[in-house]
Scaffold this motif. Structure first.
Motif, PDB file in Angstrom:
ATOM      1  N   UNK B 130      17.297  -1.228  -3.631  1.00  0.00           N
ATOM      2  CA  UNK B 130      16.628  -0.078  -4.244  1.00  0.00           C
ATOM      3  C   UNK B 130      15.995  -0.455  -5.572  1.00  0.00           C
ATOM      4  N   UNK B 131      16.656  -1.325  -6.295  1.00  0.00           N
ATOM      5  CA  UNK B 131      16.064  -1.794  -7.552  1.00  0.00           C
ATOM      6  C   UNK B 131      14.749  -2.522  -7.265  1.00  0.00           C
ATOM      7  N   UNK B 132      14.754  -3.344  -6.198  1.00  0.00           N
ATOM      8  CA  UNK B 132      13.528  -4.068  -5.842  1.00  0.00           C
ATOM      9  C   UNK B 132      12.450  -3.081  -5.399  1.00  0.00           C
ATOM     10  N   UNK B 133      12.868  -2.082  -4.623  1.00  0.00           N
ATOM     11  CA  UNK B 133      11.917  -1.048  -4.194  1.00  0.00           C
ATOM     12  C   UNK B 133      11.296  -0.362  -5.405  1.00  0.00           C
ATOM     13  N   UNK B 134      12.141  -0.103  -6.399  1.00  0.00           N
ATOM     14  CA  UNK B 134      11.646   0.524  -7.631  1.00  0.00           C
ATOM     15  C   UNK B 134      10.580  -0.356  -8.284  1.00  0.00           C
ATOM     16  N   UNK B 135      10.816  -1.676  -8.293  1.00  0.00           N
ATOM     17  CA  UNK B 135       9.836  -2.598  -8.876  1.00  0.00           C
ATOM     18  C   UNK B 135       8.524  -2.573  -8.089  1.00  0.00           C
ATOM     19  N   UNK B 136       8.642  -2.473  -6.757  1.00  0.00           N
ATOM     20  CA  UNK B 136       7.428  -2.372  -5.942  1.00  0.00           C
ATOM     21  C   UNK B 136       6.629  -1.129  -6.323  1.00  0.00           C
ATOM     22  N   UNK B 137       7.346  -0.005  -6.453  1.00  0.00           N
ATOM     23  CA  UNK B 137       6.661   1.237  -6.849  1.00  0.00           C
ATOM     24  C   UNK B 137       5.994   1.056  -8.205  1.00  0.00           C
ATOM     25  N   UNK B 138       6.707   0.437  -9.117  1.00  0.00           N
ATOM     26  CA  UNK B 138       6.197   0.249 -10.479  1.00  0.00           C
ATOM     27  C   UNK B 138       4.899  -0.562 -10.447  1.00  0.00           C
ATOM     28  N   UNK B 139       4.914  -1.662  -9.699  1.00  0.00           N
ATOM     29  CA  UNK B 139       3.722  -2.498  -9.597  1.00  0.00           C
ATOM     30  C   UNK B 139       2.568  -1.744  -8.967  1.00  0.00           C
ATOM     31  N   UNK B 140       2.874  -0.986  -7.918  1.00  0.00           N
ATOM     32  CA  UNK B 140       1.837  -0.237  -7.211  1.00  0.00           C
ATOM     33  C   UNK B 140       1.189   0.786  -8.129  1.00  0.00           C
ATOM     34  N   UNK B 141       2.023   1.551  -8.819  1.00  0.00           N
ATOM     35  CA  UNK B 141       1.484   2.576  -9.728  1.00  0.00           C
ATOM     36  C   UNK B 141       0.697   1.914 -10.857  1.00  0.00           C
ATOM     37  N   UNK B 142       1.231   0.805 -11.386  1.00  0.00           N
ATOM     38  CA  UNK B 142       0.546   0.123 -12.493  1.00  0.00           C
ATOM     39  C   UNK B 142      -0.815  -0.387 -12.057  1.00  0.00           C
ATOM     40  N   UNK B 143      -0.903  -0.883 -10.821  1.00  0.00           N
ATOM     41  CA  UNK B 143      -2.189  -1.399 -10.340  1.00  0.00           C
ATOM     42  C   UNK B 143      -3.204  -0.254 -10.211  1.00  0.00           C
ATOM     43  N   UNK B 144      -2.753   0.878  -9.690  1.00  0.00           N
ATOM     44  CA  UNK B 144      -3.650   2.046  -9.606  1.00  0.00           C
ATOM     45  C   UNK B 144      -4.179   2.405 -10.979  1.00  0.00           C
ATOM     46  N   UNK B 145      -3.272   2.395 -11.961  1.00  0.00           N
ATOM     47  CA  UNK B 145      -3.668   2.840 -13.295  1.00  0.00           C
ATOM     48  C   UNK B 145      -4.614   1.843 -13.967  1.00  0.00           C
ATOM     49  N   UNK B 146      -4.464   0.559 -13.602  1.00  0.00           N
ATOM     50  CA  UNK B 146      -5.188  -0.472 -14.342  1.00  0.00           C
ATOM     51  C   UNK B 146      -6.655  -0.563 -13.946  1.00  0.00           C
TER      52      UNK B 146
END
Lengths: 218, 242, 208
Positions: B130-146
Motif C-alpha cells: 500500500x505504501x508503494x501504491x501510495x507512491x504510484x498515486x503521488x507520481x501520477x498526480x505530480x505528473x499531471x500537475x507538472x
C-alpha cells in the motif's frame, strides 16, 4: 544505433561527469554508512549487500535526467526523431549508453567498496552478478522516466519520484540475491526473478519510452 | 445508442448532473447506516475488543484504493485507444481520491496495528504494497500537475498508468517474496464460510457499498470540475483567437 | 509544374502547445522547387515546418508523398559542443546511412575547421555545420526554419549555392525565411491560413 551509443560514450568521457559523478556518489554513500551505523563488523556485514545495492541504485538515479534532457535542449532529439532509426531504437541506445557509463562502472566498483563494509568472501561473486543483472533494468526504467519528464523545466525531482516505485522490484530481488549470496544461501529463486524483471523491462519499456518521447516532441 | 455517447462532454455533464445527487445521497445513507451499525450495534470481538470496529473504515478504503487504480487504468486505456476526453479527465479526477483512500487505509491500519501488533508500522507485505501504491498515486498526480498542455499531460499520465500498473503488480509479488508478514488473510471472500461472522459482515458490506458510492460521487464531482476547467480553457483560446 | 509533386499538403491544420495556429494549409512541392514560408513572428511557420517534418501530428488534413524523405533543420542545430566538427557531421552521416562528409564540409567551407571542437565555433560557423548536416542526410526534401540566422553575407551565398545545387538535382525545400536567397521561389504567406475559432477538426470545442 551503435553509432548513437558510441557518440554518447564519447560525450560522457569528454564532458567528464558521466562516469565520475555516479561512482563518487556511490563511494560517498558507502563511506558514510559506517559513520552513521557504527563500526561493528558484524552489523556492517549484515547490512553490506543492501547498502551496496541501495548506493548503486541512488548513484544510478543521479544521472537519469541527463539521458534525454541534453539532446532535447540542443535540438538533437528532434533530428533523431527524423532520422531513419525508430525512436524505440533511440531509447534502447540511450539506455544502453547510460548503463555503460553508470551501471557497468558501479557493478565493477561494488566489490571494492564491499571490502569497506566487510562483505563476506562468498558474497562478492553474487553481488557482482546481481548488479550486472539488475542495473540494466535500472537504466531502462530510468530512460522511460526520463522520456516522460524530458519536456519539463524542473523534471529532476519529479523523475526521481516517478522512477522510485518502479525500482522496487529490481531492488528487492537484486538485494535479496546479494544478501543470500553473502550468507551462503541458495540464490536461484531471486536470481531468476531478477533476471525476469530485467528481461521484461528491456523488452517492453523502450516502446513506452518512445511513446512518451513522441508525445513530448510534438 | 451506444455507451460511447457519454464520452461527449456535454452529454456527460447532462447525465452526471442527474446521477450525481442520487449517488451522493445513497452514499451518505449507506455510510451513515453502515458506520453507525458497525460502531454501535455490533458486539466487541472476543480477542480484539472494540478495536476491531476500525474494520468498517479500513477494509472499504483499502478496497477502493486498489479499485480506483484499476478504474484509472481502464480510463487511461480508453483515452489512449479512443481519445475520449472525458475518460482522461475521469482518470485525472480519480487519482487524488484513490490516493486519499490509500492514506486512509494506511492510517487506519496503523491505528489498528498499534494495539494488535504493538507497533504502528511493520514492513509487512500488505502494508508495504500500500505504501508503494501510495507512491504510484503521488507520481501520477505530480505528473499531471507538472505538465501544462492538457492533452500532453493526459497522454503521458496514461502511459505512466499503464507501465505503473504492471510494476504495481510486480511489486506486490516482489514484496510478498521479500517478507511473509504479520497481516491476517483477507477478511472477505466470496466463499462466506471462511469469513468473519454475519454480525460483522453485514454492516461491513453496507460500508463497502457506501465507499463505492462515495468514490463514484467524488469522481463525478471532480470530473465535472475538470470538464468545466477545460471548457474555460477552450473559451479563453477562442477569445484569444478572435 | 508537369512533374508529380514530391510532397502535398492537403488542408493541413496544426497546433502549438494545444492552441490551433494554422488551418486549411494546402500546397504542393515539386522536385526542383523551393517554397518560402512568409509571415510575421508567431504566425505558425515553425509549427508548420515541424508538422511537415513529422515531429508533430496534424490536427486535420494530411501530408501526402515522400513524407519519410524529409530532413529538418530547426533553430537548434543539434551540435554537441564536446565533439569536433568532423565528428558531429560523421555521426549524422552514419545515422542516415551515408558515408561522404567531405562534400558537405567543402560546400560550407568547413574543411579548415574539421578538427576543431564545436564549442570553439562561432555562432555562424555552428550554423554552417548545422546546414552541412542536411547534405549528409541524403534526403530529398529540406524543411528549414530560418536557416540564415547568424550567417554573414558570404555564408548566405554558400548556402544559396548549396540550395540551388540541391534543387537542380531534383531536391525540394520548404524554407521559413525573411531574406531573399537570390533565386525564384514560390512564396506562401502563412498568415492567410491563421486558424479562426477552431474548425470542426479540433477537440477543445467539444467542451464548448
Amino acid at each position: 544505433m551503435i553509432r548513437l551509443v558510441l557518440r554518447d560514450l564519447a560525450l560522457a568521457v569528454r564532458a567528464g561527469g558521466g562516469f565520475g559523478l555516479g561512482l563518487a556518489f556511490f563511494l560517498i554513500v558507502v563511506v558514510l554508512v559506517p559513520f552513521a551505523v557504527g563500526p561493528e563488523t558484524a552489523r556492517l556485514t549484515a547490512i553490506a549487500p543492501g547498502i551496496l545495492w541501495l548506493g548503486a541504485l541512488l548513484a544510478c538515479l543521479l544521472s537519469l535526467d541527463r539521458i534525454f534532457a541534453l539532446d532535447y535542449e540542443d535540438g538533437t532529439l528532434d533530428l533523431l526523431a527524423c532520422a531513419p532509426i525508430p525512436l524505440e531504437g533511440v531509447a534502447v541506445a540511450k539506455a544502453l549508453a547510460h548503463w555503460l557509463t553508470t551501471g557497468l562502472p558501479l557493478t565493477l566498483a561494488a566489490p571494492v567498496l564491499g571490502i569497506f563494509l566487510n562483505l563476506p568472501a562468498g558474497g562478492f561473486g553474487w553481488l557482482v552478478v546481481s548488479l550486472a543483472l539488475g542495473t540494466p533494468a535500472l537504466s531502462v526504467i530510468g530512460a522511460f522516466g526520463a522520456a516522460l519528464t524530458v519536456g519539463l523545466r524542473r523534471g529532476g525531482l519529479l523523475l526521481s519520484l516517478l522512477v522510485l516505485p518502479l525500482y522496487v522490484p529490481t531492488l528487492i530481488f537484486g538485494a535479496e540475491v546479494a544478501r543470500r549470496g553473502a550468507e551462503g544461501l541458495a540464490v536461484q529463486g531471486p536470481l531468476l526473478l531478477l533476471a525476469g524483471v530485467t528481461a521484461g523491462a528491456l523488452a517492453l519499456l523502450p516502446f513506452a519510452a518512445a511513446a512518451a518521447l513522441r508525445i513530448n516532441l510534438r | 445508442m451506444s455507451l460511447w455517447e457519454y464520452a461527449n462532454p456535454a452529454r456527460f455533464m447532462g447525465l452526471s448532473a442527474k446521477v450525481l445527487p442520487v449517488v451522493a445521497g445513497l452514499s451518505l445513507l449507506c455510510l451513515g447506516v453502515g458506520l453507525v451499525w458497525g460502531f454501535f450495534f455490533t458486539p466487541d470481538d472476543y480477542r480484539q475488543g472494540a478495536t476491531v470496529k476500525i474494520i468498517y473504515l479500513h477494509v472499504p478504503s483499502a478496497m477502493m484504493a486498489i479499485n480506483a487504480w484499476v478504474m484509472m487504468l481502464v480510463a487511461s486505456l480508453i483515452w489512449l485507444i479512443r481519445r475520449h476526453h472525458v475518460s482522461a479527465l475521469a482518470a485525472r479526477a480519480a487519482a487524488p481520491v484513490g490516493m486519499v483512500m490509500t492514506l486512509i487505509a494506511l492510517a487506519t491500519g496503523a491505528i489498528w496495528g498499534q494495539p494488535m501488533w504493538g507497533t504502528w508500522w511493520a514492513w509487512d507485505p500488505r502494508l508495504t504494497s500500500f505504501l508503494i501504491l501510495f507512491l504510484f498515486y503521488l507520481g501520477y498526480v505530480a505528473l499531471w500537475e507538472a505538465i501544462e498542455d492538457p492533452d500532453t499531460a493526459a497522454d503521458l499520465t496514461a502511459v505512466l498508468c499503464l507501465v505503473g500498473s504492471v510494476f504495481a503488480v510486480l511489486s506486490r509479488y516482489a514484496v510478498n517474496f521479500w517478507n511473509q508478514g504479520l497481516h491476517q488473510g483477507a477478511s472477505l471472500s466470496l466463499d462466506k464460510e471462511e469469513n468473519v461472522s454475519d454480525v460483522f459482515w453485514l454492516p461491513l458490506v453496507v460500508c463497502i457499498a457506501g465507499f463505492v458510492l462515495l468514490f463514484l460521487a467524488l469522481v463525478l464531482v471532480r470530473t465535472r470540475t475538470e470538464i468545466r476547467a477545460r471548457r474555460l480553457h477552450a473559451l479563453r483560446l477562442r477569445a484569444r483567437m478572435g | 509544374m508537369p512533374s508529380e509533386p514530391l510532397l502535398s499538403l492537403v488542408d493541413v491544420a496544426c497546433a502549438r502547445g494545444g492552441v490551433p495556429v494554422l488551418s486549411g494549409v494546402s500546397f504542393d512541392i515539386a522536385p526542383g522547387e523551393a517554397v518560402v514560408l512568409r509571415g510575421p513572428n508567431g504566425s505558425g511557420k515553425t509549427t508548420l515546418l515541424r508538422t511537415i517534418a513529422g515531429l508533430q501530428p496534424t490536427l486535420a488534413g494530411e501530408l501526402r508523398g515522400a513524407t519519410d524523405d524529409i530532413a529538418y533543420a530547426g533553430h537548434a542545430d543539434g551540435i554537441k559542443a564536446a565533439l569536433s566538427v568532423e565528428e558531429n557531421l560523421r555521426f549524422w552521416a552514419e545515422m542516415f546511412g551515408t558515408r561522404d562528409i567531405a562534400a558537405a564540409l567543402r560546400a560550407f567551407d568547413l574543411e579548415g575547421l574539421r578538427g576543431r571542437a564545436a564549442q570553439h565555433l562561432s555562432a555562424g560557423q555552428k550554423r554552417r555545420l548545422g546546414l552541412a548536416r542536411l547534405l549528409v542526410t541524403g534526403r530529398a526534401i529540406w524543411a528549414l526554419d530560418e536557416p540564415t540566422v547568424s550567417l554573414d553575407t558570404g555564408s548566405v551565398g554558400l548556402f544559396a549555392a548549396v540550395l540551388r545545387d540541391h534543387l537542380e538535382s531534383g531536391g525540394a525545400a520548404v524554407i521559413a525565411t525573411h531574406i531573399d536567397l537570390g533565386f525564384s521561389a514560390r512564396a506562401v504567406d502563412v498568415s492567410g491560413f491563421r486558424a479562426r475559432a477552431m474548425a470542426r477538426s479540433g477537440f477543445d470545442e467539444a467542451f464548448l
